[in-house]
Write an enzyme that holds these catalytic residues in place. Structure first.
Site, mmCIF file in Angstrom:
data_model
loop_
_atom_site.group_PDB
_atom_site.id
_atom_site.type_symbol
_atom_site.label_atom_id
_atom_site.label_comp_id
_atom_site.label_asym_id
_atom_site.label_seq_id
_atom_site.Cartn_x
_atom_site.Cartn_y
_atom_site.Cartn_z
ATOM 1 N N GLU A 329 36.529 35.981 23.861
ATOM 2 C CA GLU A 329 37.108 36.915 22.879
ATOM 3 C C GLU A 329 36.450 36.843 21.496
ATOM 4 O O GLU A 329 37.157 36.828 20.486
ATOM 5 C CB GLU A 329 38.610 36.632 22.723
ATOM 6 C CG GLU A 329 39.385 36.759 24.005
ATOM 7 C CD GLU A 329 40.826 36.289 23.857
ATOM 8 O OE1 GLU A 329 41.717 36.983 24.366
ATOM 9 O OE2 GLU A 329 41.062 35.229 23.257
HETATM 10 C C1 TNX Z 1 43.645 34.560 26.201
HETATM 11 S S1 TNX Z 1 42.171 32.870 28.073
HETATM 12 C C2 TNX Z 1 42.943 33.577 25.546
HETATM 13 C C3 TNX Z 1 43.660 32.601 24.698
HETATM 14 C C4 TNX Z 1 45.123 32.918 24.615
HETATM 15 C C5 TNX Z 1 45.634 33.316 25.976
HETATM 16 C C6 TNX Z 1 47.107 33.545 26.026
HETATM 17 C C7 TNX Z 1 41.213 32.856 26.937
HETATM 18 C C8 TNX Z 1 39.894 32.364 27.256
HETATM 19 N N1 TNX Z 1 41.614 33.320 25.754
HETATM 20 O O1 TNX Z 1 43.085 32.575 23.413
HETATM 21 O O2 TNX Z 1 45.787 31.787 24.150
HETATM 22 O O3 TNX Z 1 44.974 34.477 26.370
HETATM 23 O O4 TNX Z 1 47.555 33.749 27.325
#
Ligand code: TNX
Length: 522
Positions: A329
């Site tokens: 992300e």
């Molecule tokens: C996605 S999974 C994210 C996290 C969040 C999570 C909450 C991932 C690699 N990134 O930053 O905490 O969703 O479910």
């Protein structure tokens, strides 16, 4: 005069219970025992073994002393037995024999042989540890109490030969969104190790907090670690505390995998050292939940000096082979900046003799030899990783994200990926999930627990159990042997065990729970 024959009879009747060494064998069926993960093979022979006050732990090798101490710690308080250790294979009634030996084919394999008068656990040290976990589940649930209980401490006789399908069976704890101290992490390690989980990935940094002391960049922890989601005081592990966790985990055959999330999820870094952003401006600590707004400046040389320092210090205190570099992300890092950044960071990791692990987005970059792509959301990324020669760690968010709500009434958790009740966590097979990614491409399965909505140990337990037990079986037991209906019945019997361990588990309505410890003791 009393006839001597009668006297002889009398003395025999009164002596028999003492010479007979306590509890006589009872009919018991090994195949009806509730073991999770289910062993890959077992044979029953319908009788029982009993621990007794004179039981000893015998070893064929002094290297097993730590395991003997660990076993004594598990069984000693509830039974009240001394469980002394002795070297040698001379077995007496009630003895447990730990036998260090090589089992071909799988370094984690063990054999547990239970006879009426003694039991043997064979394997490597790691294998014996798993044999101990199985033995633990074969004993009555009251074995999990920390204070002395009534026996008898019976184990069904038979033979178990067992080994996992996947070598990497992981759990991840997000200590960045909310900080959890050393004692909480140790308890989590204890709980997950009972299901034969062998990696604990610690998500040590995110926008909301930095959780590990880095001596060359001290403000990361002291400033970047000073808060958490909701504005609480946060915290961080000193390097000594981290080492304490690494050692504690190692005694339970768990490897710690530290994660520093980059180049996004880095607000806590930038508020501590604003020069690591491209604009160099001061930033505030962040206590919200939304992410995707921060990035390290991928164009500044100082960024790579920073990454090198962090990875170097972390490598020195991390005996495990993996360093996780995040990479998820990074919504405000253009791909043309993200790719060269990730390639350079990987080189830094390998320069310290560590292997790279990263969220599936890292597959956009070229991957270092032996890199692992952690599949969480984009099958396409995971496939790209395999094409580039990487292995995959399976963490499909809609199956194994322990922070997902069980259903719409769950008081904790998020639900962006799915509602995940125990059936959904159980009913999938890692090598059938993504076309083109087969068993040989997969190192294993990991269940992440993100902590945006979790503030205390009770919350961690509520989200992790019982789903983590289901996921541990997905990672350990051959899929052909897994069966949901049968798993439900086995899990049902864990209510008493969870109660005795004081685990705040979610009593899923899908499981015909067996009535808890009260019933088990009556
Ligand atoms: C996605 S999974 C994210 C996290 C969040 C999570 C909450 C991932 C690699 N990134 O930053 O905490 O969703 O479910």
């Amino acid at each position: 005069m009393v006839p001597t024959r009668f006297l002889l009879y009398l003395s025999l009747v009164t002596l028999i219970p003492f010479v007979g060494c306590g509890t006589p064998p009872q009919k018991m069926n090994l195949s009806e025992a509730a073991m999770i993960p289910l062993p890959s093979s077992m044979k029953e022979d319908g009788s029982s073994f009993a621990l007794s006050p004179s039981s000893k732990i015998k070893l064929n090798d002094a290297a097993l002393q730590n395991l003997a101490d660990y076993l004594k710690g598990l069984l000693g308080s509830s039974t009240g037995y001394a469980l002394e250790t002795a070297t040698g294979s001379d077995l007496d009634q009630g003895d447990i024999y730990l036998q260090l030996t090589e089992i071909e084919g799988n370094a984690e394999a063990y054999i547990l042989e239970i006879k009426e008068d003694h039991l043997v656990i064979k394997g490597s040290e790691k294998g014996i540890f798993y044999g101990i976990q199985t033995l633990r589940q074969l004993l009555p649930p009251a074995i999990e109490y920390r204070k002395s209980q009534e026996g008898p401490w019976l184990v069904p006789t038979g033979m178990i030969e067992d080994a996992p399908v996947y070598a990497y069976r992981g759990a991840m704890l997000d200590v960045a969104r909310h900080f959890f101290g050393v004692e909480d992490v140790k308890r989590y390690i204890d709980l997950i190790s009972s299901f034969k989980i062998n990696h604990l990935h610690l998500h040590l940094s995110d926008d909301q907090g930095w959780r590990i002391e880095i001596r060359s960049w001290p403000k990361l922890a002291t400033h970047g670690g000073s808060t958490q989601v909701g504005g609480g005081k946060g915290g961080f592990y000193t390097q000594d505390q981290y080492t304490e966790l690494v050692d504690y985990a190692a005694k339970r055959f768990i490897t710690i995998v530290p994660e520093i999330d980059m180049p996004g999820h880095t607000n806590a870094i930038l508020t501590s050292y604003p020069q690591l952003s491209c604009d160099g401006k001061d930033r505030e600590l962040y206590t919200g939940i939304e992410v995707g707004f921060s990035t390290l400046c991928t164009k500044k040389e100082s960024t790579y000096r920073f990454v090198d320092d962090v990875i170097r210090e972390l490598s020195l205190i991390t005996p495990g082979r993996y360093i996780h570099i995040g990479g998820d992300e990074s919504l405000v890092t253009p791909l043309e900046d993200y790719i060269p950044f990730m390639e350079r960071v990987q080189k830094i990791v390998t320069s310290y003799n560590k292997r790279v692990m990263g969220w599936d987005e890292i597959a956009h970059a070229d991957l270092e030899r032996r890199a692992v792509v952690q599949y969480w959301s984009e099958a396409e990324n995971a496939l790209k990783g395999v094409e580039k020669g990487a292995k995959v760690l399976m963490s499909p968010a809609n199956r194994v994200y322990l922070d997902m709500q069980y259903d719409s009434t769950s008081p904790l958790g998020l639900h962006w990926a799915a509602y995940i009740d125990v059936d959904s966590a159980y009913l999938w097979n890692p090598s059938d999930l993504v076309q083109g990614i087969g068993q040989d491409d997969i190192i294993g399965v990991e269940a992440p627990l993100w902590s945006e909505t979790l503030t205390k140990m009770d919350d961690i337990e509520y989200m992790a159990f019982p789903r983590l037990a289901a996921i541990a079986e997905v990672a350990w037991t051959p899929s052909a042997q897994r069966d949901w209906q049968q798993f439900r019945q086995r899990l049902a019997k864990f209510s008493a065990r969870f109660d005795a361990m004081d685990v705040n588990y979610y009593p899923s309505p899908l499981i015909p729970w067996d009535g808890g410890i009260e019933k088990a003791l009556n």
